[in-house]
Design a protein around this motif. Structure first.
Motif, short mmCIF file in Angstrom:
data_model
loop_
_atom_site.label_atom_id
_atom_site.label_comp_id
_atom_site.label_asym_id
_atom_site.label_seq_id
_atom_site.Cartn_x
_atom_site.Cartn_y
_atom_site.Cartn_z
N SER A 1614 3.20 -15.33 -7.50
CA SER A 1614 2.60 -14.51 -6.49
C SER A 1614 1.51 -15.18 -5.76
N GLY A 1617 2.45 -16.67 -2.45
CA GLY A 1617 2.93 -15.85 -1.41
C GLY A 1617 3.69 -14.53 -1.95
N GLU A 1618 3.76 -13.75 -1.29
CA GLU A 1618 4.44 -12.37 -1.73
C GLU A 1618 5.37 -12.31 -2.18
N GLN A 1630 5.77 -2.59 -2.98
CA GLN A 1630 4.35 -2.79 -3.55
C GLN A 1630 3.86 -1.91 -4.38
N GLN A 1676 -4.09 -8.43 -2.95
CA GLN A 1676 -3.17 -8.85 -1.74
C GLN A 1676 -2.95 -7.45 -1.00
N LEU A 1677 -2.95 -6.42 -1.69
CA LEU A 1677 -2.83 -5.13 -0.75
C LEU A 1677 -4.14 -4.87 -0.17
N ASN A 1679 -6.26 -7.06 0.80
CA ASN A 1679 -6.52 -7.87 2.09
C ASN A 1679 -5.66 -7.63 3.26
N SER A 1680 -4.24 -7.07 3.04
CA SER A 1680 -3.52 -6.80 4.01
C SER A 1680 -3.96 -5.66 5.05
N ASN A 1681 -4.55 -4.55 4.14
CA ASN A 1681 -4.84 -3.27 4.90
C ASN A 1681 -6.34 -2.95 4.38
N ALA A 1685 -6.60 0.88 2.18
CA ALA A 1685 -6.44 0.69 0.81
C ALA A 1685 -6.78 1.95 0.01
N THR A 1724 -12.97 -9.61 -1.29
CA THR A 1724 -12.13 -8.73 -0.93
C THR A 1724 -12.70 -7.24 -1.34
#
Length: 1940
Positions: A1614, A1617-1618, A1630, A1676-1677, A1679-1681, A1685, A1724
Motif C-alpha cells: 500500500s 500506491g493505492e 476504501q 491516504q484518505l 491526503n486525497s480529500n 475527511a 497529514t
C-alpha cells in the motif's frame, strides 16, 4: 605457582641503627683532640654523623666525608684514626637495611677513596663482612644475603671483598639455603610465613647466582689450586644439591625454581668453562639421561646424575632450558657441534612439555622461554663474518619441521586466556619470520617467497574472530610492508573497519589497522620520493581512498553501538598518523549530504560522523583553537547546537566531547562553549542509560578542570600583567566563569525536587559533588566560591534526596551535604538535629528494607554534630531506655567528637536492639510486623564502617560494646534461624525431623497459623497487641488504615524477609567487626577467641541455612573473616582455614541421607563455605589447599568402583555441586584450569548414574565447565564460532580429554546401531556431541598432529544412525568441525554414496536421515566458510540426481523426503550456487518436476492431517517453491510455474506453510524497497491474481500470526500506491476496507489480563500490523480529500484506538507501533491547517504523542520524537530544525508547536482551556479519597510490589512546561487581539475548572498538613504525590486567574 612482581616503591631513608655499646665504641674510636689535618676532619665528620638521628643530614655528612677522603694525601699520618674511619664506614654499611639510600652514599664514599687507600678499605670492609658471615642466626640471614647482593651492585670495592671472601660467602649461602629448605617443610597452612620464606629463598638463590657470575676467575683459579680445592668443590657441590632440591620440590614457587635453573647452568659453566663439554652436559640434563655426563668433573657428576633421576617433575627441563638460554652465550659463532645440538634440543624439549603441563603459569614460562630461544637462534644466525652451519640454517628456515612444530605451538596458544602467553606467542612468530629472512637472505620480495606468500594467504583465510591472527598479520606488515597484504586482499581496510563494532575484536583490529595505514603511508611516500606538491596530493588521495573513505562510510551508515569503538581505538590513531586528513573528512562529510540529514535508522548520519571526527581531532590536539570562531571555523555553531540535542546518545556525547575535551588543560573556556553547555544541560540531565550519564559527568569534569586550571592561570596573570586591556580581558573571563558556575550550581540544585526522576537526581548530584571537589561551596574570598548560590531550600532538597529508594542517590546526597555550607543544611540547630535523629531512629525499625539504609545515612550525617549526645539522651528518655551518652571534654577536637558520637550511637542502638531481641524471643511475628531487627543491626554496621581504629581514646568502652554486639548477634540469629534453616523456608512448610529446629518452627507456625488456602501469602493478618494468647484463633482479613497503632499486619513474606535480612545483617556486622577491628593483643578491641567463635558461627550458618539469601549473605561476612585470618599476625588464626577445610571435607565424605548437610538446593551453603576458605589463600602461595581440595572432590565426584549406594551418592552430589562453584569462582581464576579435564570426566561419567540427583548435579557442573572452557556466550547464536575453539587448542590445553572423549564416544557409538529400530540412548552421548560440536578445525593444523581430529570422525558418522532425532542432528553438527574445508566435497560425495539408489526392502530411514543431515550441515558450512564453488567433477550433482527418488512420492518416509529437499534448497536456492551453471540448471529442472508432482501442488484427496514429520516435509517443499516463485523465479523457468506455486503456497491448509510463504514475500518486498529505482513499480512475480489472493487472505485468514504477516505485506504494497481490495470477485471501497481493519484492530487490542504468553505475543503482533495498515489507509484518505475527511465516520474511532495504544500499561511493541503511526500522520493529520479530524480528536492524538514522549521505555520515546522531522518547515521555530532531536527537546517543541497550531486553527480559547485541563490532571476529588484508602496497603503489605512505575517521566517538569507555554499562548493572544474568552460556554468552563482547582488545592494542602513530621522521610511517595497535586492546582488557578 607464581610470585607477582612488587610495584617499585621509593626507597625509605632511615637513620643508622646500632646497639648502644657498638655506637659508643665507634664514636669513641673517632673522637680526636684538635688539629686540622685531613684524617681528623674525616673523623669529626663521621662522629657528627653518628651522633645525629636525622637520616637526610646523615647522608649529606657521609657525602662530605667521601669528598674529604678523596682529598687525603698519602703523606698524612695517623694510620690508626684512618683505620677507625674506614671501620666505621664499613660497619655502618653492613648494618643498614636493604635499599636504604644511606648505604649507596657509603659505597660511593668508600669508592672515592684514593688508590693508595683502596686496599685498606677492602680489608676493613672484608673484616666487617666476615664478622657478619660468621654469625648466621636465621633472623639475620636475609639481611646478610641482602648485604652480599648490595656489594655486587655496581660497587667495585664490594666485589673485591666478595672475591676475597669467596669460600666463606659460598659456604654461608649454602648454610642459609639449607636452613630455608628445612624450614619450608614445617610451614604448611601458614601462608604468610610461607610467602616470606619463599621471598628469602629467592633472594638467597639470586645472591648466589650474582656471586658465581662475578667470581668466575676466582672460582676457576680456586679449582685449579692445590690447597683448599676440595673445600671449594664441596661447597659448590652442596650448593648444586640445594638447587636440585628446589627444582625437584613442587612446593617451591615458580620464580624460585626458575632462578635455581639459572643457577645450575651457571655453576656448571663456571666449573667447566665454555667449551663443547658444557653443552654436552647441559644436553644430558635436559634429556634426563646420565650417559652424556662423562665430560663433567668427577665431584660434579653425582650431583648431575641426581638431577637426571627418573620421575623428576616436568618443570625441571623447563627451568634448565631457561638456564641454558640465559646463562650460556649465544652471540657469535657456536663453539662446537654439541652447542648446535643443544640449540635444536631446547625447542623440542619445550614443545614436548607443551602437551604435558596444566598450569597456566607454567604455560607462561614455556612461552617466554621459547621466545628467548628464538632470540638466541637469531643471535647465532646474525653472527658476523662466519657462515652458519648448513644443518642449523636448514632447521631454522621456514617450512622446516622445527618451524612447522613451532607454528603449531603458536596457533594453539595465540588465543590463550593469559595475556602474557598471547604476547610471547606473537613475539615468537615475529622471530620465526626473522629467522626465515636471515636463513634465506637472497629472497627479499615477499611475493617471490612461496613460504611467506602461502603463510600470508592462510592467515588471511582464517576467520576474523580468531584474535591470534591479528598480531601475526601485524608482524607480516612490520617486516614486509602493508602493500604485500593489500595486494593479496584489497578489501582488507573495509573488512577491518567493519569488525570494529565487536568489543572483543576492536582493540586487535585497530592495532592491525594502525600498523597497516602507517606502513602504507610510508610505502606510498617512499615510492613517490621527493615529488612535487601535485604528486604528493595524488598519493595522499590514494591513501585517503584506502583508509578514510571506508571509515566515513561505516561512521555514517552503521548502527551506533557498532561505531563506539571506532572513536575509542581507531580514529585517534588515524589522526595521529595524518593530522591533515581531518580537513578531508570534514569536507567529505559536509559535501555528501546536508549534515543534519540522517543515515539509516539507528545510525549517527553525517552530522554524528562529523562530531565524532572533530571530537577525536580536538582531543588529539589536531584542531586549532583560534580566534575566528570555534575550532578554526571548521563547523558552524548551529550544527553544534543540533548535535548537542540530537536524538542519538552517542552523537550528543561526541558533540559534548568536542566542547569539553582539549589537548591543553589550561586552555580558556570561551563564552561560546559556556553557551553550548547551557544549551546542552537542561534536556540531557534525565538520561536513562548509565553509560551516557557516566560520559556526561566525565566530560563535564574535564571542562570544569580546564576552567579551574585556566582560572588559576588567569589569576596569576592578573598579578603579573602590565597592560590594562589584557587585564580587563582576563577579569572579564573570570567574571564569565563565575556567572557560568553560579548558573550551573543553581540549575542543578533546582532539579532536585520531590518527584524528580532517579536518573536526573543522580546526574545532578554527581555534577554538584564535582563542583564541590574542584571549586568550593564556601562563602570565602575565593573568586569561584559557590556558597552564596546555595539557598537553604536547595540544601533541604538535597537532604531529602537521602530518602530516595536508590542507593547511589543516597550516597551522593550524603557526600554533597558534607560539602554544602553548614548554615544552609541547618543540622547544627538542636531542634533540627533532634527531628532528623528521631526520623532516623523511626526508619531503623521500618519494615521496608531500604528505610534502614536511609537511617544509616542520616546517622552518618549527624555523627559530626557536637549536640548529638543530648539529642540521643532526649530520645532515650522518651522511649524509657536506660542510656547515658559519654560526656564530651571541653573544647574537644573533631576526631574526639566523632569517636564519642559513634560510641553513643552504637550504645543507643545496641540498647534498643537488645530490648527488641528480648521481645522477639517472645513473638517473632510481632517483630516482623513492627520492629524487624535488621534495621538496627544495619545502622550499627554502617556507623562502625567509619570508625578510625588507629587513634581510639575509649578503648575499654569499645571492648565492652564489641563483646555485647557479638552476644546480641548470636541471640538474633537464634531467633530467626529456625525459619531460614527449615527445609522449605520460602513457604514455611515444616518437614524437618530435627527436634530442636522443629520445636522453634512449631512455635512460629503456631503464631502464624497457615491455612490450606493461599490467602495467607497475599492477605495481611491483623494481630491485636493487647492479647498475645497464641492459641486464640484469629480472623484473616485486611484491616483498614485507622488502626492507630493498636494492631499491625503481617504476611508470611514479611516473616521470611525479617528472618533472612536479619541473618544478612548479623553476617555483615560480625564480618565488619572481625575485618576492621584490631586484635586484642595490646590496644585491640576483639579477642582471638571471639574471632574463632564468629568463624564457627558462620560455619554453622553456611552449612545449615536453606534460604539462598541467608547463606549467600553469610558468605559475604565469612569472606571478610577469612581475609582477616590470613593477614592476622597470630599463627593460631592463620591455621584456622586449613583446619576448617579438612573438617568440612571429612563431613562431606561421610555424609549420608541422615546428615545435617543440605543435599538439595545445589548443596545450599556448603560450596560457599569452601569457596570462602579457598579464596583466602594468597595467590602468590603454592595453592596447596586448593590442590588438595580439588583432588579430594574429584575423587568423590567420580562414580565409585563399588557401585551406587546411599553412602556414596550424597558425597558425590555434594562434590559435584562444590566443584561447580569452584570452577565458577573468578577469584580462583587460572588456578583451577589444571583440574578442568578431571572435572569434565566426572561430569560426563556422572550422567551414567542411575540416581537422578547425581545426573542433575552433573548437568550443572557440565554447563559450568563448558562456559569455563569456551567462555561466556557472546551473542544469541548458540553455534557462533566466538564460543568455540580449534581442536588443536582444545586438546593442547586439556590433553587428558583426548583419550577420554575418544573412548567414551566409541562406547556410545557402539550402542547406536540398532537394526530393530529400537531406541538405545547412551546417557553421555548428548554431552560428548555437545563438546565436540564446539570444536572446529584450524586450516593451520598440520596433518601429522598427535592430537588430530581424524579418529573421531567415523564414530560421529556412526552416531548419525541413531534412532533418536536429536542425536542425529547433534551428530551432524558435531561432524562439521572435524572436516577441513578442503575435504568437504570428497566427504559429502562419500556420504551420498551410502544412500540407496532406489527403493527397496530393508531400508533404514534413520540411517538415510542421519546421512542427509550430515551432508546438509557440511554443505552449509562450506557455503559460509569457503566463499568459492564446489570443485568441478566432485560428483555431488550426479550423486543427488541418482537418488532423486528420495524426494518423490516413491519414498514413504516424509522425514527423509524433507531432509533431501533441504539439501536441494541449499544447492539450488541461492542466486549464486555452489555448483556451476549447467549442473545447477539440471538439478533445478528435476527438483521442479518433483515439486509439481508433490502434495503441495497436487494434494492427495485421501490424506487428512499430516503424519509425523509431515509438517517439516511440507515446509521443506515450501522452501523449494519459494525459491522458484518469489526469490529467483527467473532462474527456475519464469513466471508461469511461479504464480501457480505462490498461489498454492498461500492457499495451503497448513498455517506453517502460509506463514513461511508470507515471510518470503515480505523479505523479497523489503529487499526491493531498498533498491530505490524499483520502489514504485510492482514486481513481475506479483501479478493481479496474487494481489487479490493476498487481500482475500487478509479478510478470511484465521491464524493470528499469518494474518499479521498478510497485513504487513499489504502495508508494504500500500505504501507503493493505492491497493485494490478484493474479496474473490467483489471489490471493496476504501471506507469498507477501513471499517473491516478497524474492527480487526479493536478485536486484537491488548488486554492487560491476557495471561497466555503465546496468545499475547500473537495478538500483539496482529494488533500492531492491523493498526499500522489501518493508519496508512487513513493517511491516504486524508491526503486525497483533507476537507471531506471529517465526514468519514470511523476516523474518530481510529483516533481513540490510537490513543488507547499509548497507555503506560500497554506492551512496548504496541507503544512503538503507536509512535510510528503518530509520526507518520504528523504532516497529514496533526499539523494540517484543515483540522481534518476535528479539534477534540486532534487534541487527544497530540496528548497521546506527549504521553509517548514521556514513556519509560527509551525506544518508545526516541521513536515518538521523530515527529519533529515530519513537521512542515514553516511551522517550526527558528532554533529547531527538522533534524532528529532528543525526547525532552521534542516534548518542549511539540507543546510550543501545538500552541502555534491553536492560533492557526483560530481555536486559541478552546486550546488554552484544554491545556489547563491537562495542567490540572485527570483525577478528581472522589478519586483522591480512594487513593488515600489504598496507599497504606500498597506500601506495607506487598513488600516487593512495584506497580506500573514510570521512573523516567517527571510530572513536576511536565506541569511547569505546560504552564510556561499556556502563559505565552495567553500573552500572544492578547497581543494579536484574537477573539477572547467571552463566550458563555467558555465562561462556564472557566468557572467549573476554577472550582475544581480550588477544591484540589485545599484537599491536597489538608492532606499535606496531616502527614507526620518530616514526611519526606517517613512517607516519601505520598508526600511527593500530594505536593504534585497541589502544584497542579496552584498553577491551573494562576492561568484561570489571567483568563478572567
Amino acid at each position: 605457582m607464581v610470585v607477582k612482581k612488587k610495584k617499585k616503591t621509593t626507597a625509605k631513608v632511615e637513620a643508622v641503627v646500632l646497639d648502644e655499646e657498638k655506637l659508643h665504641k665507634l664514636i669513641a674510636s673517632l673522637s680526636v683532640d684538635g688539629g686540622e689535618d685531613g684524617v681528623r676532619q674525616v673523623a669529626q665528620t663521621l662522629q657528627t654523623c653518628l651522633e645525629l638521628s636525622e637520616p637526610v643530614q646523615q647522608i649529606q655528612l657521609v657525602k662530605k666525608a667521601g669528598s674529604q677522603l678523596e682529598a687525603l694525601s698519602e703523606e698524612e699520618p695517623d694510620g690508626a684514626l684512618l683505620q677507625a674511619c674506614l671501620h666505621a664506614l664499613s660497619l655502618v654499611y653492613t648494618s643498614l637495611q636493604a635499599k636504604n639510600p644511606l648505604r649507596r652514599a657509603i659505597a660511593s664514599a668508600l669508592s672515592s677513596a684514593p688508590a693508595w687507600l683502596q686496599e685498606q678499605a677492602v680489608s676493613s670492609l672484608s673484616a666487617c663482612l666476615s664478622d657478619c658471615l660468621s654469625d648466621p642466626t636465621s633472623q639475620r640471614c636475609p639481611h646478610i644475603v641482602d648485604t652480599i647482593a648490595a656489594c655486587l651492585d655496581g660497587f667495585t670495592l664490594g666485589e673485591r671483598c666478595i672475591n676475597k671472601l669467596l669460600p666463606e660467602v659460598l659456604q654461608f649461602l649454602h648454610k642459609g639455603l639449607s636452613g630455608y629448605l628445612h624450614q619450608n617443610s614445617g610451614l604448611t597452612g601458614r601462608h604468610i610465613a610461607q610467602a616470606q620464606l619463599m621471598h628469602s629463598c629467592l633472594a638467597a638463590v639470586k645472591a648466589s647466582v650474582l656471586v658465581i657470575q662475578r667470581s668466575q676467575g676466582t672460582i676457576g683459579a680456586g679449582l685449579r689450586a692445590e690447597q683448599n680445592r676440595c673445600r671449594l668443590e664441596d661447597t659448590l657441590s652442596s650448593l648444586l644439591g640445594c638447587y636440585t632440591h628446589i627444582l625437584t620440590d613442587e612446593e617451591f614457587v615458580q620464580s624460585v625454581q626458575s632462578t635455581a635453573g639459572l643457577a645450575v647452568v651457571l655453576l656448571i659453566r663456571s666449573v667447566m668453562g665454555c667449551g663443547d663439554e658444557v653443552a654436552s652436559v647441559v644436553c644430558s640434563l635436559l634429556r634426563s639421561s646420565a650417559p652424556g655426563l662423562d665430560s663433567a668433573p668427577r665431584w660434579l657428576k653425582p650431583r648431575c646424575e641426581g638431577l637426571c633421576a627418573s620421575g623428576r617433575p616436568p618443570g625441571v627441563s623447563l627451568y634448565l632450558c631457561h638456564g641454558a638460554l640465559a646463562m650460556l652465550s649465544w652471540k657469535g659463532a657456536l663453539p662446537g657441534p654439541q652447542w648446535e645440538r643443544l640449540l635444536l634440543l631446547v625447542p623440542n624439549t619445550l614443545l614436548d612439555l607443551d602437551v604435558s603441563i596444566k598450569e597456566s603459569s607454567t604455560a607462561m614460562v614455556v612461552a617466554r622461554v621459547l621466545t628467548l630461544w628464538s632470540s638466541a637462534a637469531l643471535d647465532c644466525l646474525q653472527a658476523g663474518g662466519q657462515p652458519c652451519p648448513p644443518r642449523l640454517q636448514q632447521s631454522l628456515s621456514g617450512g622446516s619441521e622445527l618451524q612447522r612444530h613451532l607454528l603449531e605451538h603458536i596457533y594453539s596458544h595465540w588465543e590463550h586466556p593469559l595475556d602474557g602467553v598471547r604476547h610471547q606467542t606473537r613475539s615468537l612468530f615475529r622471530n620465526l619470520l626473522l629467522l626465515h629472512q636471515h636463513a634465506n637472505p637472497s629472497v627479499s620480495d615477499p611475493a617471490e617467497d612461496p613460504y611467506v606468500a602461502e603463510l600470508t594467504r592462510s592467515l588471511l583465510g582464517l576467520e576474523w574472530h580468531m584474535r591470534g591472527k591479528y598480531g601475526s598479520l601485524g608482524c607480516l606488515v612490520e617486516l614486509y610492508g602493508a602493500g604485500h597484504l593489500l595486494h593479496i586482499r584489497p578489501e582488507l581496510p573495509s573488512c577491518l573497519v567493519g569488525l570494529m563494532g565487536d568489543q572483543t575484536l576492536a582493540p586487535y583490529a585497530s592495532d592491525l589497522l594502525e600498523r597497516l595505514f602507517v606502513s602504507h603511508k610510508a610505502q606510498l611516500a617512499s615510492e613517490a620520493g621527493a615529488a612535487d606538491e601535485a604528486a604528493t596530493r595524488d598519493w595522499m588521495e590514494r591513501w585517503h581512498q584506502t583508509w578514510v573513505t571506508p571509515l566515513l562510510q561505516v561512521l555514517c551508515r552503521a548502527r551506533l553501538d557498532q561505531t563506539t569503538y571506532i572513536l575509542d581505538y581507531f580514529l585517534p590513531k588515524l589522526l595521529r598518523c595524518s593530522p591533515s586528513s581531518l580537513a578531508h573528512m570534514v569536507q567529505a562529510l559536509q559535501a555528501t549530504t546536508p549534515p543534519c540529514s540522517q543515515g539509516p535508522s539507528g545510525s549517527r548520519g553525517a552530522l554524528g560522523a562529523l562530531m565524532t571526527c572533530l571530537r577525536a581531532a580536538r582531543a588529539q590536539g589536531v584542531v586549532p583553537s583560534s580566534k575566528e570562531g570555534l575550532w578554526g571555523g571548521l563547523v558552524p555553531l548551529s550544527l553544534l547546537q543540533q548535535a548537542l540535542v540530537h536524538k542519538h546518545d552517542q552523537v550528543r556525547m561526541d558533540a559534548l566531547g568536542l566542547v569539553c575535551e582539549s589537548h591543553r588543560s589550561t586552555e580558556a573556556v570561551t563564552s561560546q562553549e559556556m553557551d553550548l553547555i547551557r544549551h546542552f544541560l537542561p534536556p540531557n540531565l534525565n538520561s536513562q542509560a548509565p553509560g551516557v550519564r557516566q560520559q556526561t559527568v566525565s566530560l563535564l569534569k574535564k571542562l570544569l578542570c580546564r576552567m579551574k586550571d585556566s582560572a588559576l592561570l588567569l589569576q596569576k596573570r592578573l598579578i603579573q600583567e602590565r597592560e590594562q586591556e589584557q587585564r580587563d580581558g582576563d577579569q572579564h573571563t573570570l567574571h564569565l566563569y563565575k556567572e557560568f558556575l553560579r548558573w550551573l550550581c543553581v540549575r542543578l540544585l533546582e532539579v532536585l525536587l520531590p518527584g524528580s526522576s532517579f536518573s536526573k537526581c543522580l546526574t545532578a548530584l554527581h555534577l554538584l559533588c564535582l563542583l564541590g571537589e574542584l571549586f568550593t561551596f564556601s562563602t570565602g574570598p575565593d573568586v569561584l566560591a559557590l556558597g552564596e548560590a546555595v539557598a537553604s531550600a536547595h540544601a533541604q532538597n538535597v537532604l531529602y534526596c537521602v530518602a530516595s529508594n536508590f542507593l547511589e542517590v543516597k550516597q551522593l546526597a550524603s557526600t554533597l551535604l558534607r560539602q554544602l555550607p553548614p548554615p544552609a543544611v541547618g543540622l547544627q540547630v538542636p531542634e533540627r538535629t533532634r527531628r532528623v535523629l528521631q526520623a532516623a531512629l523511626d526508619l531503623s525499625t521500618s519494615t521496608k528494607p531500604f528505610d534502614s539504609v536511609t537511617a544509616a545515612h542520616l546517622l552518618h550525617l549527624l555523627l559530626h554534630q557536637p549536640d548529638l549526645g543530648l539529642a540521643l539522651l532526649h530520645c532515650a528518655q522518651e522511649q524509657g531506655l536506660e542510656f547515658r551518652p559519654p560526656s564530651l571534654p571541653t573544647q574537644p577536637s573533631d576526631a574526639v567528637v566523632l569517636e564519642l558520637n559513634m560510641l553513643a550511637v552504637v550504645q543507643f542502638l545496641l540498647r534498643c536492639l537488645q530490648s527488641e531481641v528480648s521481645r522477639s524471643e517472645a513473638s517473632l511475628l510481632q517483630a516482623a510486623a513492627s520492629y524487624p531487627l535488621y534495621g538496627r543491626a544495619h545502622c550499627i554496621t554502617a556507623v562502625l564502617q567509619h570508625l578510625n581504629t588507629e587513634s581510639l581514646s575509649q578503648t575499654e568502652q569499645w571492648r565492652r560494646v564489641v563483646s555485647e554486639l557479638v552476644a546480641v548477634c548470636y541471640r538474633m540469629s537464634d531467633v530467626v534461624s529456625p525459619v531460614v534453616q527449615s527445609s522449605s523456608p520460602e513457604g514455611l512448610i515444616p518437614m524437618d525431623t530435627d527436634s530442636e529446629t522443629t520445636a522453634g518452627l512449631q512455635r512460629i507456625l503456631q503464631e502464624i497459623q497457615p491455612r490450606d488456602t493461599n490467602d495467607f501469602f497475599t492477605s495481611a493478618r491483623e494481630l491485636d497487641t493487647a492479647h498475645c494468647d497464641h492459641t486464640q484463633t484469629r480472623t484473616t482479613h485486611t484491616p483498614s488504615l485507622n488502626t492507630g497503632g493498636e494492631g499491625y499486619r503481617v504476611t508470611a513474606q514479611m516473616v521470611l524477609v525479617c528472618c533472612w535480612r536479619s541473618m544478612k545483617e548479623v553476617a555483615m556486622l560480625l564480618g565488619q567487626l572481625c575485618q576492621s577491628l584490631p586484635l586484642h593483643t595490646q590496644s585491640g578491641l576483639i579477642t582471638e577467641e571471639q574471632v574463632e567463635g564468629v568463624g564457627l558461627y558462620f560455619r554453622q550458618q553456611l552449612l545449615q541455612s536453606r534460604h539462598r539469601g541467608a547463606f549467600e549473605l553469610a558468605y559475604v561476612g565469612f569472606v571478610r573473616l577469612t581475609d582477616m585470618l590470613c593477614r592476622s599476625g597470630s599463627p593460631a588464626l592463620q591455621q584456622l582455614p586449613a583446619r576448617w577445610l579438612s573438617e568440612v571435607l571429612e563431613e562431606v565424605k561421610s555424609s549420608d541421607p541422615s546428615s545435617k548437610l543440605c543435599a538439595t538446593r545445589r548443596s545450599a551453603g556448603i560450596p560457599f563455605y569452601i569457596q570462602a576458605l579457598l579464596s583466602s589463600e594468597p595467590k602468590s602461595s603454592s595453592c596447596s589447599l586448593l590442590k588438595m581440595t580439588m583432588r579430594e572432590l574429584i575423587a568423590l565426584a567420580e562414580p565409585s568402583a563399588s557401585g551406587t549406594t546411599d553412602s556414596s551418592t550424597v558425597p558425590q552430589v555434594h562434590a559435584l555441586n562444590i566443584l561447580r562453584a569452584l570452577y565458577r569462582d573468578t577469584r580462583l581464576g587460572e588456578n583451577v584450569i589444571p583440574f578442568v579435564s578431571d572435572g569434565m570426566q566426572a561430569a560426563v561419567l556422572g550422567f551414567t548414574s542411575p540416581v537422578w540427583a547425581v545426573r542433575n548435579s552433573s548437568t550443572l557442573l557440565f554447563s559450568t565447565l563448558i562456559t569455563r572452557i569456551f567462555g561466556v556466550k557472546k551473542g544469541k547464536d548458540e553455534h557462533s564460532k566466538k564460543n568455540r575453539m580449534t581442536g588443536r587448542e582444545f586438546f593442547t590445553r586439556f590433553p587428558a580429554l583426548y583419550p577420554f572423549l575418544l573412548n567414551q564416544l566409541e562406547e556410545a557409538a557402539a550402542t547406536v546401531e540398532s537394526v530393530s529400530g529400537q531406541v538405545k540412548l547412551h546417557p553421555s552421548l548428548f554431552l560428548l556431541l555437545l563438546v565436540l560440536s564446539r570444536l572446529y578445525p584450524s586450516p593451520m593444523d598440520g596433518s601429522s598432529s598427535p592430537l588430530g581430529l581424524a579418529p573421531f570422525m567415523p564414530f560421529i558418522i556412526r552416531c548419525g544412525h541413531s534412532a533418536v532425532y536429536r542425536t542425529r542432528e547433534m551428530a551432524a553438527r558435531a561432524l562439521v568441525p572435524f572436516v577441513l574445508v578442503t575435504q568437504v566435497p570428497s566427504t559429502v560425495h562419500s556420504l551420498l554414496q551410502e544412500l540407496p539408489a532406489q527403493p527397496g526392502p530393508g531400508i533404514q530411514h534413520n540411517h538415510i536421515h542421519g546421512t542427509l543431515l550430515q551432508v546438509l550441515f557440511l554443505l552449509r558450512s562450506y557455503q559460509t566458510d569457503s566463499h568459492r564453488p564446489l570443485p568441478a567433477g566432485s560428483g555431488i550433482t550426479e550423486g543427488l540426481r541418482r537418488r532423486m527418488w528420495l524426494a518423490s512420492r516413491h519414498n514413504g518416509c516424509e522425514v527423509t523426503r524433507g531432509a533431501f529437499l533441504d539439501v536441494l534448497v541449499c544447492l539450488c536456492g541461492p542466486k549464486i550456487s555452489l555448483l556451476d551453471d549447467s549442473e545447477v540448471g539440471d538439478l533445478r529442472r528435476e527438483a521442479l518436476s518433483v515439486l509439481m508432482a508433490s502434495e503441495l501442488v497436487a494434494p492427495d484427496s485421501s490424506s487428512t492431517a499430516p503424519g509425523p514429520g509431515g509438517t517439516q516435509y511440507l515446509l521443506s517443499l515450501a522452501r523449494v517453491a519459494l525459491s522458484a516463485s518469489v526469490e529467483i523465479p527467473e532462474l527456475w523457468g519464469g513466471p508461469g510455474p511461479a504464480s501457480r506455486l505462490l498461489r498454492c503456497l498461500l492457499q495451503c491448509p497448513q498455517y506453517e506453510v502460509r506463514e513461511l510463504a508470507l515471510e518470503g514475500v515480505l523479505r523479497r518486498l523489503q529487499e526491493e524497497e531498498e533498491e530505490e529505482e524499483e520502489k514504485k513499480r510492482r514486481p513481475e512475480w506479483l501479478d493481479q491474481t496474487t494481489l487479490s489472493n493476498l487481500t482475500g487472505l487478509a479478510l478470511h485468514e484465521t491464524h493470528p500470526q499469518c494474518l499479521a504477516k498478510v497485513l504487513t505485506v499489504l502495508r508494504v504494497l500500500s505504501s507503493r500506491g493505492e491497493l485494490e481490495w478484493r474479496d474473490g470477485v467483489d471489490v471493496l471501497s476504501q471506507e469498507e476496507a477501513l471499517l473491516l481493519l478497524l474492527a480487526l484492530a479493536q478485536d486484537s487490542a491488548h488486554r492487560p489480563d491476557a495471561t497466555l504468553t503465546l496468545y499475547r505475543l500473537s495478538s500483539v503482533e496482529l494488533h500492531c500490523a492491523a493498526l499500522t495498515l489501518l493508519s496508512q489507509l487513513v493517511v491516504q484518505l486524508v491526503n486525497s480529500n483533507p476537507q471531506g475527511a471529517s465526514a468519514v465516520a470511523c476516523l474518530a474511532e481510529w483516533g481513540s484506538l490510537v490513543c488507547s495504544c499509548c497507555g503506560e500499561e500497554q506492551p512496548v511493541e504496541v507503544k512503538l507501533t503507536a509512535a510510528e503511526v503518530l509520526v507518520s500522520c504528523t504532516a497529514t493529520v496533526l499539523t494540517s491547517t484543515h483540522l481534518p479530524l476535528g479539534l477534540s480528536t486532534s487534541l487527544s492524538l497530540w496528548r497521546s504523542l506527549f504521553t509517548l514522549l514521556q514513556d519509560e521505555d527509551q525506544d518508545v520515546r526516541d521513536s515518538a520524537s521523530d515527529f519533529i522531522s515530519n513537521v512542515p518547515a514553516p511551522l517550526l521555530r527558528t532554533d529547531v530544525t527538522g533534524a532528529s532531536v532528543c525526547p525532552p527537546v521534542a516534548l518542549d517543541s511539540g507543546v510550543g508547536l501545538l500552541c502555534r497550531l491553536f492560533e492557526l486553527w483560530g481555536q486559541t480559547p478552546a486550546g488554552v482551556l484544554a491545556l489547563t485541563e491537562w495542567l490540572l490532571g485527570d483525577g478528581d476529588a472522589g478519586e483522591e479519597a480512594v487513593a488515600d484508602e489504598a496507599t497504606g496497603l500498597d506500601e506495607e503489605d506487598f513488600l516487593f510490589e512495584k506497580g506500573d512505575l514510570n521512573l523516567w517521566a517527571e510530572p513536576v517538569q511536565w506541569v511547569k512546561l505546560l504552564h510556561r507555554h499556556v502563559d505565552s499562548l495567553i500573552l500572544a493572544s492578547k497581543r494579536t487581539r484574537a477573539p477572547g474568552f467571552s463566550g458563555s460556554d467558555q465562561v462556564h468552563r472557566i468557572r467549573t475548572l476554577s472550582t475544581r482547582a480550588r477544591t484540589q488545592a485545599l484537599g491536597s494542602q489538608r492532606a499535606l498538613d496531616s502527614l507526620p513530621a518530616l514526611p519526606q522521610f517517613s512517607s516519601t511517595m505520598e508526600h511527593a504525590r500530594l505536593l504534585l497535586r497541589h502544584q497542579r492546582a496552584t498553577l491551573a488557578l494562576d492561568v484561570l486567574e489571567r483568563l478572567r
